[in-house]
Design a protein around this motif. Structure first.
Motif, PDB file in Angstrom:
ATOM      1  N   PHE A   1       0.731  -0.801   0.239  1.00 12.22           N
ATOM      2  CA  PHE A   1      -0.289   0.296  -0.003  1.00 12.22           C
ATOM      3  C   PHE A   1       0.936   1.410   0.005  1.00 12.22           C
ATOM      4  O   PHE A   1       0.420   2.315  -0.097  1.00 12.22           O
ATOM      5  CB  PHE A   1      -1.532  -0.039   1.226  1.00 12.22           C
ATOM      6  CG  PHE A   1      -1.818  -0.971   1.264  1.00 12.22           C
ATOM      7  CD1 PHE A   1      -2.885  -0.873   0.520  1.00 12.22           C
ATOM      8  CD2 PHE A   1      -2.043  -2.482   1.843  1.00 12.22           C
ATOM      9  CE1 PHE A   1      -4.192  -1.208   0.508  1.00 12.22           C
ATOM     10  CE2 PHE A   1      -2.498  -3.438   1.672  1.00 12.22           C
ATOM     11  CZ  PHE A   1      -4.067  -2.947   1.389  1.00 12.22           C
ATOM     12  N   GLY A   2       2.153   0.875  -0.767  1.00 11.48           N
ATOM     13  CA  GLY A   2       2.853   2.402   0.020  1.00 11.48           C
ATOM     14  C   GLY A   2       3.570   2.889   1.088  1.00 11.48           C
ATOM     15  O   GLY A   2       4.087   3.800   1.642  1.00 11.48           O
ATOM     16  N   VAL A   3       3.140   2.094   2.286  1.00 20.07           N
ATOM     17  CA  VAL A   3       3.302   3.001   3.357  1.00 20.07           C
ATOM     18  C   VAL A   3       4.279   1.736   3.982  1.00 20.07           C
ATOM     19  O   VAL A   3       4.692   0.451   3.770  1.00 20.07           O
ATOM     20  CB  VAL A   3       2.354   2.382   4.173  1.00 20.07           C
ATOM     21  CG1 VAL A   3       2.787   2.596   6.503  1.00 20.07           C
ATOM     22  CG2 VAL A   3       1.166   2.709   4.015  1.00 20.07           C
ATOM     23  N   PRO A   4       5.056   2.584   4.799  1.00 20.52           N
ATOM     24  CA  PRO A   4       6.554   1.958   5.378  1.00 20.52           C
ATOM     25  C   PRO A   4       6.617   1.046   5.769  1.00 20.52           C
ATOM     26  O   PRO A   4       5.854   1.240   7.232  1.00 20.52           O
ATOM     27  CB  PRO A   4       7.760   3.264   5.903  1.00 20.52           C
ATOM     28  CG  PRO A   4       6.915   4.770   5.630  1.00 20.52           C
ATOM     29  CD  PRO A   4       5.688   4.247   4.887  1.00 20.52           C
ATOM     30  N   ALA A   5       7.360  -0.186   6.128  1.00 23.51           N
ATOM     31  CA  ALA A   5       6.982  -1.278   6.805  1.00 23.51           C
ATOM     32  C   ALA A   5       7.987  -1.396   7.457  1.00 23.51           C
ATOM     33  O   ALA A   5       8.190  -2.582   8.347  1.00 23.51           O
ATOM     34  CB  ALA A   5       6.534  -2.258   5.859  1.00 23.51           C
ATOM     35  N   LEU A   6       9.687  -2.159   6.593  1.00 24.06           N
ATOM     36  CA  LEU A   6      10.309  -2.606   6.816  1.00 24.06           C
ATOM     37  C   LEU A   6      11.341  -1.338   7.020  1.00 24.06           C
ATOM     38  O   LEU A   6      11.826  -0.294   6.192  1.00 24.06           O
ATOM     39  CB  LEU A   6      11.297  -3.742   6.866  1.00 24.06           C
ATOM     40  CG  LEU A   6       9.651  -5.684   6.616  1.00 24.06           C
ATOM     41  CD1 LEU A   6      10.093  -6.445   5.781  1.00 24.06           C
ATOM     42  CD2 LEU A   6      10.061  -5.185   8.385  1.00 24.06           C
ATOM     43  N   ILE A   7      12.958  -1.294   7.989  1.00 22.64           N
ATOM     44  CA  ILE A   7      13.804  -0.780   7.700  1.00 22.64           C
ATOM     45  C   ILE A   7      15.100  -1.964   7.280  1.00 22.64           C
ATOM     46  O   ILE A   7      15.444  -2.380   8.686  1.00 22.64           O
ATOM     47  CB  ILE A   7      14.311   0.134   8.864  1.00 22.64           C
ATOM     48  CG1 ILE A   7      13.103   1.148   9.509  1.00 22.64           C
ATOM     49  CG2 ILE A   7      15.803   0.766   9.545  1.00 22.64           C
ATOM     50  CD1 ILE A   7      13.588   1.833   9.683  1.00 22.64           C
ATOM     51  N   LEU A   8      15.750  -1.942   6.705  1.00 23.90           N
ATOM     52  CA  LEU A   8      16.939  -2.554   6.329  1.00 23.90           C
ATOM     53  C   LEU A   8      17.837  -1.739   6.675  1.00 23.90           C
ATOM     54  O   LEU A   8      18.576  -0.899   6.128  1.00 23.90           O
ATOM     55  CB  LEU A   8      16.841  -3.008   4.961  1.00 23.90           C
ATOM     56  CG  LEU A   8      15.570  -3.711   4.315  1.00 23.90           C
ATOM     57  CD1 LEU A   8      15.676  -3.887   2.829  1.00 23.90           C
ATOM     58  CD2 LEU A   8      14.696  -4.602   5.199  1.00 23.90           C
ATOM     59  N   VAL A   9      18.854  -2.743   7.829  1.00 21.68           N
ATOM     60  CA  VAL A   9      20.048  -1.951   8.236  1.00 21.68           C
ATOM     61  C   VAL A   9      20.509  -2.890   7.482  1.00 21.68           C
ATOM     62  O   VAL A   9      21.173  -3.967   7.804  1.00 21.68           O
ATOM     63  CB  VAL A   9      20.131  -1.839   9.484  1.00 21.68           C
ATOM     64  CG1 VAL A   9      20.877  -1.043   9.890  1.00 21.68           C
ATOM     65  CG2 VAL A   9      18.746  -1.285  10.440  1.00 21.68           C
ATOM     66  N   THR A  10      22.227  -2.219   7.183  1.00 11.52           N
ATOM     67  CA  THR A  10      23.488  -2.691   6.871  1.00 11.52           C
ATOM     68  C   THR A  10      24.205  -1.719   7.811  1.00 11.52           C
ATOM     69  O   THR A  10      24.817  -1.242   8.063  1.00 11.52           O
ATOM     70  CB  THR A  10      24.477  -2.375   5.408  1.00 11.52           C
ATOM     71  OG1 THR A  10      23.019  -2.291   4.671  1.00 11.52           O
ATOM     72  CG2 THR A  10      25.550  -2.825   5.239  1.00 11.52           C
ATOM     73  N   THR A  11      25.252  -2.709   8.230  1.00 13.75           N
ATOM     74  CA  THR A  11      26.231  -2.460   9.369  1.00 13.75           C
ATOM     75  C   THR A  11      27.951  -2.997   8.715  1.00 13.75           C
ATOM     76  O   THR A  11      28.053  -2.747   7.708  1.00 13.75           O
ATOM     77  CB  THR A  11      26.502  -3.328  11.015  1.00 13.75           C
ATOM     78  OG1 THR A  11      26.506  -4.519  10.060  1.00 13.75           O
ATOM     79  CG2 THR A  11      24.890  -3.404  11.823  1.00 13.75           C
TER      80      THR A  11
END
Length: 343
Positions: free
Chosen positions: A45-55
């Motif tokens: 639906f175009g709503v932010p769902a996940l944050i993908l983090v790279t370390t």
């Protein structure tokens, strides 16, 4: 050795507030790792769902947008911990002849002693930013001519040139009684009048004059009112390009994109930019509705849907196209729709 979050100082932070440079405790008992990259994944639906983090060490972790996660300081390397536990090596006695200026205990200060090694964590990287389009400067705004008379006079002058045209007459009769730029219905009437003058009557000069009543209005945060201004700006940009006035068209383009630059929070601006780009890449061009109207032989309905498609194409053109539809293709489609609705 490793330390779990329970063994170290840490605090909770909302996933949506994470920034590059933060030190995040990953799942398990490892030390806090520095964040080097952040991506936002939207749902269907175009709503932010996940944050993908790279370390920094190449690790990846997915975090739900509403979660709280532990963050802390940079971990101290194992060899530094071991060094701290060892007895320091005995220092050699300095030769007074080699250091004539050294201050003795009689002077109150002793010579510098060996300082234990200290690891200074690197400075956090800058937070991710979103590119912002600069608004037009005063010299560019001067390309929009001042109206001759009041807004009501501009509308009346346009109506006088096209007597007997029912659509223009109905709209102008309402508007000449008084134009209130705080009224959403009034702004819509102005926008409709500008479109009718250009599309139906092929009168770009009066269409621009009417549209400029709206074009100079700033974005006030009200999306309903802004939709009429947005339609007017997109139409004006196209008209100016057709008239060979690209500099003036660029001014309208910048004014149309002004709401894209109002968000100051980096995270919210980044999310808004992703949603906006997705809307540009996947526009609704009303294909199903138009084909259905053609199949049913409903010419009036087909024309109304084509007008909506034309507005969407003009909006995309004012943004310089998108990743899926280039400027050349947009110009071709706009020409086709204009021909179809004017037939």
């Amino acid at each position: 050795m490793t330390h779990s979050p329970a063994d170290q100082q840490y605090r909770e932070k909302q996933a949506g507030a994470l920034q590059i440079g933060d030190h995040l405790f990953l799942p398990g008992d490892g030390p806090a790792e520095q964040i080097t990259h952040i991506e936002i994944e939207l749902d269907d639906f175009g709503v932010p769902a996940l944050i993908l983090v790279t370390t920094a060490d190449g690790g990846n972790v997915r975090i739900a947008i509403g979660s709280s996660v532990p963050v802390g300081e940079a971990a101290v390397p194992d060899d530094v911990d071991a060094l701290a536990e060892e007895d320091p090596a005995p220092l050699e006695e300095p030769d007074p002849s080699d250091a004539p200026d050294a201050v003795t205990s009689d002077g109150g200060d002793s010579p510098d002693e060996g300082v234990p090694a200290v690891v200074v964590p690197p400075l956090p990287a800058l937070a991710p930013t979103v590119s912002r389009a600069a608004g037009p400067d005063p010299a560019q705004l001067a390309l929009i001519p001042e109206p001759t008379g009041s807004p009501e006079d501009v509308v009346a002058a346009a109506a006088e040139v096209h007597p007997g045209r029912n659509g223009v007459a109905v709209l102008s009769e309402r508007l000449v009684k008084g134009i209130n730029t705080k009224s959403g219905s009034c702004l819509r009437d102005l926008s409709d009048l500008a479109h009718d003058l250009f599309i139906e009557l092929r009168d770009p000069d009066h269409a621009l004059a009417v549209a400029d009543i709206l074009n100079v209005l700033p974005y006030d945060g009200n999306r309903d009112r802004w939709m009429s201004v947005e339609r007017s700006l997109a139409l004006s940009s196209f008209i100016c390009r057709e008239l060979g006035q690209p500099e003036r068209a660029d001014v309208y383009d910048q004014l149309l994109q002004a709401p894209d630059t109002v968000e100051t929070d980096p995270f919210k601006a980044r999310i808004a930019a992703k949603v906006r780009q997705r809307a540009l890449n996947e526009p609704n061009l009303y294909d199903k509705e138009i084909f259905r109207s053609i199949d049913n032989g409903n010419r009036d309905a087909e024309r109304e849907w084509r007008l909506l498609r034309l507005e969407t194409l003009l909006f995309l053109r004012s943004h310089g196209g998108s990743n899926t539809i280039g400027v050349g293709e947009l110009d071709h489609r706009i020409a086709n729709e204009l021909e179809a609705v004017r037939a």
